[in-house]
Design a protein around this motif. Sequence first.
Motif, PDB file in Angstrom:
ATOM      1  N   ILE A 221      52.842  16.761 -12.898  1.00  0.00           N
ATOM      2  CA  ILE A 221      51.430  16.565 -12.639  1.00  0.00           C
ATOM      3  C   ILE A 221      51.290  15.570 -11.458  1.00  0.00           C
ATOM      4  O   ILE A 221      50.803  15.979 -10.322  1.00  0.00           O
ATOM      5  N   ILE A 222      52.093  14.602 -11.480  1.00  0.00           N
ATOM      6  CA  ILE A 222      52.239  13.530 -10.449  1.00  0.00           C
ATOM      7  C   ILE A 222      52.604  14.198  -9.206  1.00  0.00           C
ATOM      8  O   ILE A 222      52.204  14.124  -8.122  1.00  0.00           O
TER       9      ILE A 222
ATOM     10  N   HIS B 194      52.734  17.250  -8.565  1.00  0.00           N
ATOM     11  CA  HIS B 194      51.799  18.438  -7.985  1.00  0.00           C
ATOM     12  C   HIS B 194      50.878  17.584  -6.998  1.00  0.00           C
ATOM     13  O   HIS B 194      50.489  18.222  -6.055  1.00  0.00           O
ATOM     14  N   LEU B 195      50.368  16.417  -7.500  1.00  0.00           N
ATOM     15  CA  LEU B 195      49.221  15.783  -6.672  1.00  0.00           C
ATOM     16  C   LEU B 195      49.840  15.200  -5.430  1.00  0.00           C
ATOM     17  O   LEU B 195      49.332  15.227  -4.330  1.00  0.00           O
ATOM     18  N   GLN B 196      51.200  14.811  -5.391  1.00  0.00           N
ATOM     19  CA  GLN B 196      51.574  14.234  -4.416  1.00  0.00           C
ATOM     20  C   GLN B 196      51.926  15.672  -3.287  1.00  0.00           C
ATOM     21  O   GLN B 196      51.891  15.464  -2.104  1.00  0.00           O
ATOM     22  N   HIS B 197      52.485  16.468  -3.749  1.00  0.00           N
ATOM     23  CA  HIS B 197      52.672  17.777  -2.778  1.00  0.00           C
ATOM     24  C   HIS B 197      51.233  18.362  -2.253  1.00  0.00           C
ATOM     25  O   HIS B 197      51.418  18.520  -1.307  1.00  0.00           O
ATOM     26  N   TRP B 198      50.062  18.070  -2.932  1.00  0.00           N
ATOM     27  CA  TRP B 198      48.822  18.566  -2.521  1.00  0.00           C
ATOM     28  C   TRP B 198      48.811  17.832  -1.120  1.00  0.00           C
ATOM     29  O   TRP B 198      48.321  17.903   0.056  1.00  0.00           O
ATOM     30  N   ASP B 199      48.719  16.328  -1.541  1.00  0.00           N
ATOM     31  CA  ASP B 199      48.456  15.419  -0.407  1.00  0.00           C
ATOM     32  C   ASP B 199      49.181  15.531   0.645  1.00  0.00           C
ATOM     33  O   ASP B 199      48.782  15.496   1.725  1.00  0.00           O
ATOM     34  N   ARG B 200      50.556  15.693   0.523  1.00  0.00           N
ATOM     35  CA  ARG B 200      51.573  15.869   1.665  1.00  0.00           C
ATOM     36  C   ARG B 200      50.930  17.236   2.483  1.00  0.00           C
ATOM     37  O   ARG B 200      51.005  17.319   3.737  1.00  0.00           O
TER      38      ARG B 200
END
Length: 159
Positions: free
Chosen positions: A44-45, A47-53
Amino acid sequence: MISLGADTIVLFKQFTDWTDTLRKIDERIWIGPIAEGKATVAEIIAHLQHWDRYLIDTVIPALKRGEGITFPSFDAFNRIAYDYARSGVARDRLLDEFKQTRHALVERLLAEPDVVVKHVTVNGVETCPHTGTPYSLLYIIHEFNDHDRHHQNQILAVI
């Protein structure tokens, strides 16, 4: 209509205060699925980082060129993040990367106010089908805040 403003971006940044608390959870919780057939906390973390990037590397440059927002296929995109979380990356490193990426995104958002509030299309659509709100990057950040809370609640349920 949804009221959006600087508080949307502040809330977005403050989420990393909560994710920092995940440094202390049991390792079995960190690498175990949140429910049968679901992602792990680590995934999940990531995943969140990937979307922010994606917002930093793809969305903001597209908006600056006068283009709309195009989101990729969610399943394939998320699989990349899940694979990274399973690659052996250390918990502290993943949490640090998430925090650094989120803060870098917030800096970009604050530095580009015209880009953030400009009405845009998302995958060719001008307004959110659920709320009727015209799309903007600020509205997407509002939706990401809801998305963050969804995942936070999932994680809290297993801690």
